[in-house]
Design a protein around this motif. Structure first.
Motif, PDB file in Angstrom:
ATOM      1  N   ARG A 136      10.969  -4.882  -7.015  1.00 49.04           N
ATOM      2  CA  ARG A 136      10.600  -5.318  -5.664  1.00 49.04           C
ATOM      3  C   ARG A 136      11.259  -4.359  -4.675  1.00 49.04           C
ATOM      4  NH1 ARG A 136       7.448  -7.658  -8.127  1.00 49.04           N
ATOM      5  NH2 ARG A 136       6.929  -9.874  -8.174  1.00 49.04           N
ATOM      6  N   ILE A 137      10.434  -3.726  -3.857  1.00 51.23           N
ATOM      7  CA  ILE A 137      10.955  -2.845  -2.822  1.00 51.23           C
ATOM      8  C   ILE A 137      10.580  -3.453  -1.470  1.00 51.23           C
ATOM      9  CG2 ILE A 137      10.886  -0.518  -1.839  1.00 51.23           C
ATOM     10  CD1 ILE A 137       9.900   0.402  -4.701  1.00 51.23           C
ATOM     11  N   VAL A 138      11.582  -3.700  -0.655  1.00 53.46           N
ATOM     12  CA  VAL A 138      11.347  -4.297   0.667  1.00 53.46           C
ATOM     13  C   VAL A 138      11.947  -3.361   1.717  1.00 53.46           C
ATOM     14  CG1 VAL A 138      11.717  -6.308   2.143  1.00 53.46           C
ATOM     15  CG2 VAL A 138      11.496  -6.630  -0.331  1.00 53.46           C
ATOM     16  N   ASN A 139      11.119  -2.886   2.624  1.00 59.73           N
ATOM     17  CA  ASN A 139      11.576  -1.963   3.657  1.00 59.73           C
ATOM     18  C   ASN A 139      11.638  -2.671   5.007  1.00 59.73           C
ATOM     19  OD1 ASN A 139      11.638   0.173   1.788  1.00 59.73           O
ATOM     20  ND2 ASN A 139       9.440   0.514   2.052  1.00 59.73           N
ATOM     21  N   MET A 140      12.798  -2.578   5.674  1.00 51.37           N
ATOM     22  CA  MET A 140      12.943  -3.243   6.967  1.00 51.37           C
ATOM     23  C   MET A 140      12.399  -2.313   8.044  1.00 51.37           C
ATOM     24  SD  MET A 140      13.783  -6.278   7.653  1.00 51.37           S
ATOM     25  CE  MET A 140      14.756  -6.784   6.222  1.00 51.37           C
ATOM     26  N   GLY A 161       6.631   5.699  10.333  1.00 56.54           N
ATOM     27  CA  GLY A 161       6.735   6.480   9.098  1.00 56.54           C
ATOM     28  C   GLY A 161       7.093   5.597   7.913  1.00 56.54           C
ATOM     29  N   LEU A 162       8.008   4.661   8.138  1.00 57.52           N
ATOM     30  CA  LEU A 162       8.448   3.780   7.054  1.00 57.52           C
ATOM     31  C   LEU A 162       7.284   2.901   6.569  1.00 57.52           C
ATOM     32  CD1 LEU A 162      10.832   2.811   5.325  1.00 57.52           C
ATOM     33  CD2 LEU A 162      11.439   1.217   7.159  1.00 57.52           C
ATOM     34  N   ILE A 163       6.447   2.476   7.493  1.00 63.28           N
ATOM     35  CA  ILE A 163       5.287   1.667   7.091  1.00 63.28           C
ATOM     36  C   ILE A 163       4.292   2.540   6.310  1.00 63.28           C
ATOM     37  CG2 ILE A 163       3.282   0.371   7.966  1.00 63.28           C
ATOM     38  CD1 ILE A 163       5.143  -0.771  10.145  1.00 63.28           C
ATOM     39  N   GLY A 164       4.129   3.782   6.718  1.00 64.77           N
ATOM     40  CA  GLY A 164       3.266   4.697   5.966  1.00 64.77           C
ATOM     41  C   GLY A 164       3.776   4.915   4.555  1.00 64.77           C
ATOM     42  N   LEU A 165       5.085   5.115   4.442  1.00 62.00           N
ATOM     43  CA  LEU A 165       5.719   5.281   3.131  1.00 62.00           C
ATOM     44  C   LEU A 165       5.485   4.027   2.280  1.00 62.00           C
ATOM     45  CD1 LEU A 165       7.842   6.873   1.307  1.00 62.00           C
ATOM     46  CD2 LEU A 165       9.609   5.582   2.515  1.00 62.00           C
ATOM     47  N   THR A 166       5.666   2.871   2.886  1.00 65.71           N
ATOM     48  CA  THR A 166       5.483   1.585   2.195  1.00 65.71           C
ATOM     49  C   THR A 166       4.078   1.474   1.607  1.00 65.71           C
ATOM     50  OG1 THR A 166       7.002   0.539   3.757  1.00 65.71           O
ATOM     51  CG2 THR A 166       5.551  -0.926   2.508  1.00 65.71           C
ATOM     52  N   LYS A 167       3.078   1.787   2.430  1.00 66.17           N
ATOM     53  CA  LYS A 167       1.688   1.635   1.985  1.00 66.17           C
ATOM     54  C   LYS A 167       1.375   2.551   0.806  1.00 66.17           C
ATOM     55  CE  LYS A 167      -0.227   0.224   6.451  1.00 66.17           C
ATOM     56  NZ  LYS A 167      -0.939   0.689   7.644  1.00 66.17           N
ATOM     57  N   SER A 168       1.782   3.814   0.920  1.00 67.66           N
ATOM     58  CA  SER A 168       1.444   4.766  -0.152  1.00 67.66           C
ATOM     59  C   SER A 168       2.154   4.435  -1.454  1.00 67.66           C
ATOM     60  CB  SER A 168       1.773   6.197   0.275  1.00 67.66           C
ATOM     61  OG  SER A 168       0.828   6.599   1.235  1.00 67.66           O
ATOM     62  N   VAL A 169       3.428   4.047  -1.349  1.00 66.03           N
ATOM     63  CA  VAL A 169       4.167   3.674  -2.563  1.00 66.03           C
ATOM     64  C   VAL A 169       3.542   2.421  -3.181  1.00 66.03           C
ATOM     65  CG1 VAL A 169       6.397   2.837  -3.429  1.00 66.03           C
ATOM     66  CG2 VAL A 169       6.324   4.777  -1.848  1.00 66.03           C
ATOM     67  N   ALA A 170       3.144   1.475  -2.334  1.00 62.19           N
ATOM     68  CA  ALA A 170       2.536   0.230  -2.835  1.00 62.19           C
ATOM     69  C   ALA A 170       1.261   0.527  -3.611  1.00 62.19           C
ATOM     70  CB  ALA A 170       2.249  -0.712  -1.674  1.00 62.19           C
ATOM     71  N   GLU A 172       0.390   3.433  -5.028  1.00 66.46           N
ATOM     72  CA  GLU A 172       0.715   4.163  -6.249  1.00 66.46           C
ATOM     73  C   GLU A 172       1.195   3.213  -7.348  1.00 66.46           C
ATOM     74  OE1 GLU A 172       3.185   7.637  -5.643  1.00 66.46           O
ATOM     75  OE2 GLU A 172       4.070   7.402  -7.635  1.00 66.46           O
ATOM     76  N   LEU A 173       1.936   2.171  -6.956  1.00 68.02           N
ATOM     77  CA  LEU A 173       2.521   1.258  -7.948  1.00 68.02           C
ATOM     78  C   LEU A 173       1.669   0.009  -8.188  1.00 68.02           C
ATOM     79  CD1 LEU A 173       6.244   1.476  -6.782  1.00 68.02           C
ATOM     80  CD2 LEU A 173       5.172   2.681  -8.703  1.00 68.02           C
ATOM     81  N   ALA A 174       0.526  -0.056  -7.535  1.00 63.12           N
ATOM     82  CA  ALA A 174      -0.295  -1.278  -7.618  1.00 63.12           C
ATOM     83  C   ALA A 174      -0.659  -1.688  -9.044  1.00 63.12           C
ATOM     84  CB  ALA A 174      -1.542  -1.134  -6.752  1.00 63.12           C
ATOM     85  N   PRO A 175      -0.913  -0.746  -9.971  1.00 61.84           N
ATOM     86  CA  PRO A 175      -1.210  -1.188 -11.338  1.00 61.84           C
ATOM     87  C   PRO A 175       0.001  -1.783 -12.071  1.00 61.84           C
ATOM     88  CG  PRO A 175      -1.962   1.073 -10.941  1.00 61.84           C
ATOM     89  CD  PRO A 175      -1.048   0.703  -9.818  1.00 61.84           C
ATOM     90  N   THR A 176       1.192  -1.610 -11.527  1.00 59.37           N
ATOM     91  CA  THR A 176       2.408  -2.083 -12.197  1.00 59.37           C
ATOM     92  C   THR A 176       2.846  -3.419 -11.604  1.00 59.37           C
ATOM     93  OG1 THR A 176       4.045  -1.183 -10.650  1.00 59.37           O
ATOM     94  CG2 THR A 176       3.132   0.342 -12.277  1.00 59.37           C
ATOM     95  N   MET A 177       3.944  -3.957 -12.107  1.00 58.78           N
ATOM     96  CA  MET A 177       4.505  -5.190 -11.537  1.00 58.78           C
ATOM     97  C   MET A 177       5.622  -4.864 -10.535  1.00 58.78           C
ATOM     98  SD  MET A 177       2.510  -7.332 -12.599  1.00 58.78           S
ATOM     99  CE  MET A 177       3.253  -8.840 -11.978  1.00 58.78           C
ATOM    100  N   ILE A 178       5.506  -3.690  -9.945  1.00 60.08           N
ATOM    101  CA  ILE A 178       6.457  -3.298  -8.892  1.00 60.08           C
ATOM    102  C   ILE A 178       5.713  -3.361  -7.558  1.00 60.08           C
ATOM    103  CG2 ILE A 178       8.013  -1.494  -8.066  1.00 60.08           C
ATOM    104  CD1 ILE A 178       7.659  -0.220 -10.946  1.00 60.08           C
ATOM    105  N   THR A 179       6.257  -4.123  -6.617  1.00 54.10           N
ATOM    106  CA  THR A 179       5.606  -4.178  -5.305  1.00 54.10           C
ATOM    107  C   THR A 179       6.477  -3.501  -4.252  1.00 54.10           C
ATOM    108  OG1 THR A 179       6.600  -6.265  -4.560  1.00 54.10           O
ATOM    109  CG2 THR A 179       4.587  -6.429  -5.908  1.00 54.10           C
ATOM    110  N   CYS A 180       5.814  -3.077  -3.194  1.00 52.91           N
ATOM    111  CA  CYS A 180       6.527  -2.435  -2.084  1.00 52.91           C
ATOM    112  C   CYS A 180       5.915  -2.951  -0.785  1.00 52.91           C
ATOM    113  CB  CYS A 180       6.370  -0.920  -2.199  1.00 52.91           C
ATOM    114  SG  CYS A 180       7.179  -0.002  -0.873  1.00 52.91           S
TER     115      CYS A 180
END
Ligand code: NAD
Length: 260
Positions: A136-140, A161-170, A172-180
């Motif tokens: 679980r990745i949570v960005n403030m 920028g942080l929201i942009g980073l959040t979206k792209s990482v999310a 990329e990891l969408a097929p996994t059980m890791i959320t961002c």
């Protein structure tokens, strides 16, 4: 519900990060604290957590402006606990100034703490999360990541920028059980906001209460602060099974500000 999980919360010696750390510790997580405090303050903080929750946090002294120090922090956590399950990129700094007078050093520090540090912690945390297929990745972020504001060019740039980073990482990891995901708080009464109240009070010769009401009245329809504990509960929600398909959102908790 977070028993056996290891959670790093950056900037957790004050304000929102401290509330998130308490919430995660209360839920049973092994928390890792970080922030700019001295050894004595850090030890006192860890004592308090240990008395309250029975688990002693690890405090990692790391200045997030320096990516070499971030590498050491992530290595330390790996060595101590094997891997990180929950990463809360919370540390952030504010600097308000007209663009023409904006200090290049303040810009540089804000970019480093508010944005680049999250890039570094995420890139270093993801491999171990992938191995165990959970994370679980949570960005403030902030509502300043969703809209502009005069005097906040630097802060707004980092939070967008942080929201942009959040979206792209999310994605990329969408097929996994890791959320961002990102959280976008409105005004929360912390030292970061008190500084802005003090500045307003001085600029307009107001007392603290009047300046506080003026600041909130500027844009928060509720007329109330959001509490750090409410933000912490939202961060915890992102870590529950119910939120496993919440991916790449920038979730505002702002007393109605962005609904306007
Ligand atoms: P705060 O000033 O109370 O706490 C900031 C924390 O970050 C502290 O623990 C501090 O030691 C740490 N920190 C600062 N610079 C650091 C560095 N170089 N290295 C390591 N740690 C560092 O702030 P807060 O109001 O609790 O803010 C927390 C986050 O929430 C920030 O990202 C902020 O932008 C965001 N936010 C706050 C509000 C608000 O109204 N308070 C609103 C929207 C977003």
């Amino acid at each position: 519900e977070l028993k056996g999980r290891v959670a790093l919360i950056t900037g957790s010696t004050s304000g929102i990060g401290l509330a998130v750390a308490h919430r995660m510790a209360k839920a049973g997580a092994q928390v890792v604290l970080n922030g700019l405090v001295n050894d004595i303050e850090a030890a006192a903080l860890c004592d308090g957590f240990e008395q309250q929750y029975g688990l002693r946090p690890l405090f990692v002294s790391c200045d997030l402006r320096d990516h070499m120090q971030i590498e050491c922090m992530m290595t330390d956590i790996g060595r101590q606990y094997g891997a990180l399950d929950i990463l809360v990129n919370n540390a952030g700094i504010q600097h308000v100034s007209p663009i023409a007078d904006f200090s290049p050093n303040a810009w540089h520090d804000m970019l480093a703490v508010n944005l680049s540090a999250s890039f570094h912690t995420i890139r270093m945390a993801v491999p171990a999360m992938r191995k165990r297929n959970w994370g679980r990745i949570v960005n403030m972020a902030s509502i300043s990541g969703l809209r502009g504001r005069s005097g906040k060019a630097g802060y707004n740039a980092t939070k967008h920028g942080l929201i942009g980073l959040t979206k792209s990482v999310a994605i990329e990891l969408a097929p996994t059980m890791i959320t961002c995901n990102a959280i976008c708080p409105g005004w929360v009464h912390t030292p970061l906001v008190q500084k802005q109240i003090d500045a307003l009070a001085e600029r307009e010769a107001l007392d603290n209460d009047t300046a506080t009401r003026r600041l909130i009245g500027l844009r928060q329809p509720s007329g109330r602060f959001v509490t750090a504990e409410q933000i912490a509960d939202l961060a915890l929600f992102f870590c529950t099974p119910a939120a496993s398909e919440v991916r790449g959102v920038a979730w505002a908790m702002d007393g109605g500000t962005t609904a306007q």
